[in-house]
Structures are given as C-alpha cells and as structure tokens.
Write a protein that holds these residues in place. Structure first.
Motif, PDB file in Angstrom:
ATOM      1  N   GLU A 103      12.498  -5.956   6.024  1.00 49.80           N
ATOM      2  CA  GLU A 103      12.818  -7.391   6.242  1.00 49.80           C
ATOM      3  C   GLU A 103      11.910  -8.229   5.295  1.00 49.80           C
ATOM      4  O   GLU A 103      10.877  -8.000   5.329  1.00 49.80           O
ATOM      5  N   SER A 104      12.515  -9.127   4.395  1.00 44.87           N
ATOM      6  CA  SER A 104      11.596 -10.018   3.747  1.00 44.87           C
ATOM      7  C   SER A 104      10.342 -10.575   4.369  1.00 44.87           C
ATOM      8  O   SER A 104       9.019 -10.814   4.000  1.00 44.87           O
ATOM      9  N   SER A 105      10.730 -10.957   5.659  1.00 50.39           N
ATOM     10  CA  SER A 105       9.665 -11.595   6.636  1.00 50.39           C
ATOM     11  C   SER A 105       8.459 -10.566   6.714  1.00 50.39           C
ATOM     12  O   SER A 105       7.261 -11.196   6.764  1.00 50.39           O
ATOM     13  N   ARG A 106       8.602  -9.338   6.549  1.00 46.34           N
ATOM     14  CA  ARG A 106       7.625  -8.368   6.924  1.00 46.34           C
ATOM     15  C   ARG A 106       6.729  -8.076   5.802  1.00 46.34           C
ATOM     16  O   ARG A 106       5.626  -7.705   5.855  1.00 46.34           O
ATOM     17  N   ILE A 107       7.151  -8.878   4.507  1.00 40.42           N
ATOM     18  CA  ILE A 107       6.379  -8.678   3.116  1.00 40.42           C
ATOM     19  C   ILE A 107       5.422  -9.624   3.088  1.00 40.42           C
ATOM     20  O   ILE A 107       5.595 -10.680   2.477  1.00 40.42           O
ATOM     21  N   ARG A 108       4.185  -9.375   3.384  1.00 36.00           N
ATOM     22  CA  ARG A 108       2.948 -10.238   3.252  1.00 36.00           C
ATOM     23  C   ARG A 108       2.232 -10.253   2.265  1.00 36.00           C
ATOM     24  O   ARG A 108       1.576 -11.031   1.789  1.00 36.00           O
ATOM     25  N   VAL A 109       2.505  -9.291   1.460  1.00 35.91           N
ATOM     26  CA  VAL A 109       1.804  -9.005  -0.086  1.00 35.91           C
ATOM     27  C   VAL A 109       2.554  -9.227  -0.993  1.00 35.91           C
ATOM     28  O   VAL A 109       3.810  -8.616  -1.133  1.00 35.91           O
ATOM     29  N   ARG A 110       2.728 -10.764  -1.718  1.00 37.07           N
ATOM     30  CA  ARG A 110       3.360 -10.754  -2.955  1.00 37.07           C
ATOM     31  C   ARG A 110       2.825 -10.681  -4.276  1.00 37.07           C
ATOM     32  O   ARG A 110       3.672 -11.048  -5.421  1.00 37.07           O
ATOM     33  N   THR A 111       1.716  -9.976  -4.524  1.00 39.45           N
ATOM     34  CA  THR A 111       1.300  -9.701  -5.745  1.00 39.45           C
ATOM     35  C   THR A 111       1.743  -7.967  -5.829  1.00 39.45           C
ATOM     36  O   THR A 111       3.026  -7.868  -6.083  1.00 39.45           O
ATOM     37  N   ALA A 112       0.886  -7.005  -5.029  1.00 38.32           N
ATOM     38  CA  ALA A 112       1.404  -5.921  -5.125  1.00 38.32           C
ATOM     39  C   ALA A 112       0.594  -4.969  -3.959  1.00 38.32           C
ATOM     40  O   ALA A 112      -0.593  -5.245  -4.023  1.00 38.32           O
ATOM     41  N   TYR A 113       1.549  -4.238  -3.254  1.00 39.90           N
ATOM     42  CA  TYR A 113       0.895  -3.415  -2.141  1.00 39.90           C
ATOM     43  C   TYR A 113       0.104  -2.058  -2.701  1.00 39.90           C
ATOM     44  O   TYR A 113       0.431  -1.405  -3.771  1.00 39.90           O
ATOM     45  N   ASN A 114      -1.079  -2.106  -2.174  1.00 43.69           N
ATOM     46  CA  ASN A 114      -1.763  -0.654  -2.640  1.00 43.69           C
ATOM     47  C   ASN A 114      -0.935   0.549  -2.064  1.00 43.69           C
ATOM     48  O   ASN A 114      -0.335   0.178  -0.980  1.00 43.69           O
ATOM     49  N   LEU A 115      -0.747   1.450  -2.704  1.00 44.41           N
ATOM     50  CA  LEU A 115      -0.015   2.621  -1.979  1.00 44.41           C
ATOM     51  C   LEU A 115      -0.893   4.002  -2.358  1.00 44.41           C
ATOM     52  O   LEU A 115      -1.415   4.099  -3.489  1.00 44.41           O
ATOM     53  N   ALA A 116      -0.989   4.637  -1.258  1.00 42.31           N
ATOM     54  CA  ALA A 116      -1.713   5.888  -1.418  1.00 42.31           C
ATOM     55  C   ALA A 116      -0.598   7.303  -0.940  1.00 42.31           C
ATOM     56  O   ALA A 116       0.094   7.227  -0.178  1.00 42.31           O
ATOM     57  N   GLY A 117      -1.108   8.193  -1.950  1.00 40.52           N
ATOM     58  CA  GLY A 117      -0.214   9.423  -1.734  1.00 40.52           C
ATOM     59  C   GLY A 117      -1.301  10.516  -1.216  1.00 40.52           C
ATOM     60  O   GLY A 117      -1.257  11.006  -0.247  1.00 40.52           O
ATOM     61  N   LEU A 118      -2.031  10.909  -2.525  1.00 39.19           N
ATOM     62  CA  LEU A 118      -2.828  11.883  -2.056  1.00 39.19           C
ATOM     63  C   LEU A 118      -3.984  11.858  -3.230  1.00 39.19           C
ATOM     64  O   LEU A 118      -3.792  10.700  -4.071  1.00 39.19           O
ATOM     65  N   SER A 119      -5.119  12.547  -3.227  1.00 36.39           N
ATOM     66  CA  SER A 119      -6.019  12.246  -4.155  1.00 36.39           C
ATOM     67  C   SER A 119      -6.657  13.466  -4.443  1.00 36.39           C
ATOM     68  O   SER A 119      -6.846  14.418  -3.491  1.00 36.39           O
ATOM     69  N   PHE A 120      -6.748  14.051  -5.794  1.00 39.31           N
ATOM     70  CA  PHE A 120      -7.392  15.079  -6.080  1.00 39.31           C
ATOM     71  C   PHE A 120      -8.121  15.134  -7.357  1.00 39.31           C
ATOM     72  O   PHE A 120      -7.945  14.319  -8.073  1.00 39.31           O
ATOM     73  N   THR A 121      -8.864  16.418  -7.829  1.00 45.49           N
ATOM     74  CA  THR A 121      -9.685  16.534  -8.981  1.00 45.49           C
ATOM     75  C   THR A 121      -8.731  17.566  -9.822  1.00 45.49           C
ATOM     76  O   THR A 121      -8.169  18.309  -9.224  1.00 45.49           O
ATOM     77  N   PRO A 122      -9.002  17.856 -10.954  1.00 43.17           N
ATOM     78  CA  PRO A 122      -8.503  18.648 -11.909  1.00 43.17           C
ATOM     79  C   PRO A 122      -8.882  20.280 -11.392  1.00 43.17           C
ATOM     80  O   PRO A 122      -8.158  20.948 -11.287  1.00 43.17           O
ATOM     81  N   ALA A 123     -10.165  20.177 -10.845  1.00 41.60           N
ATOM     82  CA  ALA A 123     -10.441  21.364 -10.354  1.00 41.60           C
ATOM     83  C   ALA A 123      -9.764  21.865  -9.063  1.00 41.60           C
ATOM     84  O   ALA A 123      -9.298  23.037  -8.742  1.00 41.60           O
ATOM     85  N   GLU A 124      -9.825  20.845  -8.161  1.00 48.91           N
ATOM     86  CA  GLU A 124      -8.943  21.230  -6.914  1.00 48.91           C
ATOM     87  C   GLU A 124      -7.163  21.464  -7.124  1.00 48.91           C
ATOM     88  O   GLU A 124      -6.673  22.310  -6.688  1.00 48.91           O
ATOM     89  N   ILE A 125      -6.531  20.668  -8.155  1.00 45.62           N
ATOM     90  CA  ILE A 125      -5.313  21.097  -8.453  1.00 45.62           C
ATOM     91  C   ILE A 125      -5.183  22.198  -9.155  1.00 45.62           C
ATOM     92  O   ILE A 125      -4.126  23.199  -8.701  1.00 45.62           O
ATOM     93  N   THR A 126      -6.195  22.790  -9.841  1.00 41.77           N
ATOM     94  CA  THR A 126      -6.005  24.205 -10.286  1.00 41.77           C
ATOM     95  C   THR A 126      -6.168  25.266  -9.367  1.00 41.77           C
ATOM     96  O   THR A 126      -5.608  26.258  -9.327  1.00 41.77           O
ATOM     97  N   ALA A 127      -7.100  25.146  -8.343  1.00 46.60           N
ATOM     98  CA  ALA A 127      -7.250  25.819  -7.056  1.00 46.60           C
ATOM     99  C   ALA A 127      -6.015  25.940  -6.377  1.00 46.60           C
ATOM    100  O   ALA A 127      -5.566  27.194  -5.973  1.00 46.60           O
ATOM    101  N   ALA A 128      -5.359  24.893  -6.187  1.00 44.05           N
ATOM    102  CA  ALA A 128      -3.834  25.037  -5.342  1.00 44.05           C
ATOM    103  C   ALA A 128      -3.018  25.739  -6.295  1.00 44.05           C
ATOM    104  O   ALA A 128      -2.331  26.631  -5.606  1.00 44.05           O
ATOM    105  N   ILE A 129      -3.017  25.690  -7.509  1.00 40.23           N
ATOM    106  CA  ILE A 129      -2.015  26.384  -8.367  1.00 40.23           C
ATOM    107  C   ILE A 129      -2.388  27.890  -8.534  1.00 40.23           C
ATOM    108  O   ILE A 129      -1.615  28.981  -8.581  1.00 40.23           O
ATOM    109  N   GLN A 130      -3.691  28.299  -8.240  1.00 39.61           N
ATOM    110  CA  GLN A 130      -4.313  29.777  -8.418  1.00 39.61           C
ATOM    111  C   GLN A 130      -3.667  30.312  -7.189  1.00 39.61           C
ATOM    112  O   GLN A 130      -3.655  31.632  -7.058  1.00 39.61           O
ATOM    113  N   LYS A 131      -3.310  29.676  -6.043  1.00 35.30           N
ATOM    114  CA  LYS A 131      -2.683  30.447  -4.825  1.00 35.30           C
ATOM    115  C   LYS A 131      -1.577  30.936  -5.314  1.00 35.30           C
ATOM    116  O   LYS A 131      -1.094  31.981  -4.700  1.00 35.30           O
TER     117      LYS A 131
END
Ligand code: VAH
Length: 316
Positions: A224-252
C-alpha cells in the motif's frame, strides 16, 4: 502494461521473467539497447537517454508501471565519469518526467549500497546517514534518490526504490560492478577451475541472492502506498560475506576448489562501502525478510550452474 528498461541486464532479465509469469506475456514490455538472448515476449529496443523515444513507447503500450533497471555500474562507470553521470542521470530524469506527464501510476528506480561512502558506519549501516559516495555510479544514485523524493513530494508520483546490495544470480551475468566476483566464483568452481578474486580475502560486502532481490522489489511495489515512508530508497539486506567465506562455502561442494587473491582498483571502491546493512525500515514498513543465507544460496547456485555446465552429470 509494465515497461522494464534495462531488460537485458543482470536484474532486468530475471525481473522480466517474474513479471511475465505474474502478469502475463502481453502485459510486460521488455526494453533495452539490445534484446536478451533466447528472449520470449514483447521486446522493444530503446535508448532511454532519448525522452521522446521513451514517451512514445509509454503512449503506444499505455504503460502504467515502469521499472528502470538500466545504469552504468560502479566499476565500469569509473572509466568515463562524465559519460556515466550523463547516462545514469538522463535516463532516470527521463523516466521520472515521462511518468509524471503521462500519468504512469508506479515507478521503480533502484539505488545501491554504492550511495554510502567512508563517512557511513561500516556495520549495520543505517537508513539515515551521511552519503559521500566515492564512485560516479554512487553519486548518480544519490542524485536519483533525491530526484525520486522530489517527484514524490512535488508531483505525488508514486516512485519507489531499494538500495540493492551486490546481487548474486545464476541466470544472468552482472555488468561491470564491484561485487561481480561473487557470481564469477561459482561459474569457475562448477567448471572445476580455481578462481582469481579481484578483492582481498577479508573484504566483507553486503550481498543478496537474486530470488530475494526480485521478491523484495515486487513486495515493495505491491505494498500500500501509505506504508511507503521512505521515498528516497530503502536499505535492503540479504546476507554479507567475504571472499574467504564464500570460498569455504563452495569447498563444501568442491573440496579441491581454491581462490587466489589479486586485488585491483575495485578494492578501493569496496573498502568505501558498508560491510553490513541495517534494513529495519524495510522490515517495519512492508515486512521485508530475506530468505537466503550463504549456504542456501551456494547450494542453489551450484545446483543451477551444474545443470548448465554439466547437464549429463545431473541427469545421470
Ligand atoms: C555494483 N553490483 O557493483 C553493483 C551494485 C553493490 C553495488 O550497485 O556496482
């Protein structure tokens, strides 16, 4: 009808498919300078820097929603700063002005974590903080956020936006960003090759899996438009990782997979960006919640890319 500008880009190609599934092939107009490979649906070539071309397309198809997913990204954008500014700004302004004058009911223009710079807190970067971007791409996104806010306040245009983190997808290749390593690394691993990363191993960056990025976009646009209180842009987070961490996840999945590190100019861009994002405003205003963590995303990426590179193996 819904017009997608930048339909051949990393996000655009996937967003078009979701919108076609949801609204029907004939309700979605995909546009870009060139058609995506193996495309099915309605495609119109469009140079969005040309306002009259855009206006004509909006009129011809009686467009009621516009998703503007075309931009020159952070890394590529540094090669030609003035051109990057002109393209990113002119296309965004054209979209806002055509939407206003032709009564388009809803507009989505993405922003990016690239709007943050060294002055923002690196961890849990808040929705409201100083924005001192270090790339032309980031500068153009801060300006776009302010223009979106202006068109909403001054003209009542229903324009919405998300500060996308680095987007990870198997269906499409990113186009010249600083987070592109996190897509390429999966392609190399699945092909049994080692990977050379252009960021150092402990460079933590906010990322999001494509499924979450698309769902966030559609949930934001359907709220609903009335719920949108940020009319610049919302922060959005998914996940956060380093190249070392994604490498370890792939090595599994690939125990012999190795990553070498050869930081280039993109290291400085990454060092100016947040490490993790606070997206509480999106959670409060329209119930955002990510669904993919590093292990689930890695499983999905390897599954889909294996089908693509080694169809025989997965069918066996
Ligand atoms: C880029 N992937 O690297 C894009 C994004 C997170 C930044 O806008 O430029």
């Amino acid at each position: 009808t819904i017009l997608v500008i930048g339909a051949s880009g990393q996000i655009g190609t996937v967003l078009v498919q979701h919108l076609q599934n949801q609204y029907g092939l004939n309700r979605v107009i995909a546009s870009d300078l060139r058609m995506p490979q193996a495309f099915s649906g309605i495609f119109e070539s469009l140079d969005a820097t040309k306002a009259d071309e855009l206006a004509a397309l909006v009129r011809r198809y009686r467009v009621t929603q516009i998703y503007h997913l075309a931009a020159i990204l952070s890394a590529n954008g540094e090669a030609n700063p003035i051109r990057t500014w002109e393209i990113n700004m002119q296309t965004a302004l054209n979209v806002l002005e055509v939407a206003r004058t032709q009564n388009v009911s809803k507009v989505f223009i993405p922003s990016s974590i690239a709007v943050f710079g060294p002055s923002a807190p690196a961890f849990d970067t808040p929705q409201q903080t100083q924005l001192d971007p270090t790339t032309v791409y980031g500068i153009s996104k801060v300006a776009a956020e302010n223009w979106m806010h202006y068109y909403h306040v001054k003209y009542g245009l229903d324009v919405r936006s998300l500060r996308y983190p680095g987007v990870i997808s198997y269906q499409s290749q990113p186009g010249g960003g600083t987070t592109d390593y996190a897509v390429a690394i999966y392609h190399q691993a699945v092909q049994g090759q080692d990977f050379t990363c252009f960021l150092s191993e402990n460079t933590r960056l906010p990322m999001i899996y494509m499924d979450d990025a698309i769902r966030a976009t559609l949930e934001l646009m359907e709220a609903e438009s009335s719920r949108i209180r940020v009319r610049t842009a919302y922060n959005l987070a998914g996940l956060s990782f380093t190249p070392a961490e994604i490498t370890a996840a792939i090595q599994k999945f690939f125990p012999n997979f190795r990553t070498q590190y050869a930081p280039d100019f993109r290291q400085q861009i990454a060092d100016s960006w947040p490490k993790t994002i606070d997206d509480q405003a999106a959670r409060n205003d329209w119930e955002w919640a990510p669904a993919f963590d590093l292990s689930r995303m890695t499983e999905e990426m390897i599954h889909h890319l294996s089908e693509y590179y080694q169809p025989s193996l997965t069918q066996a």
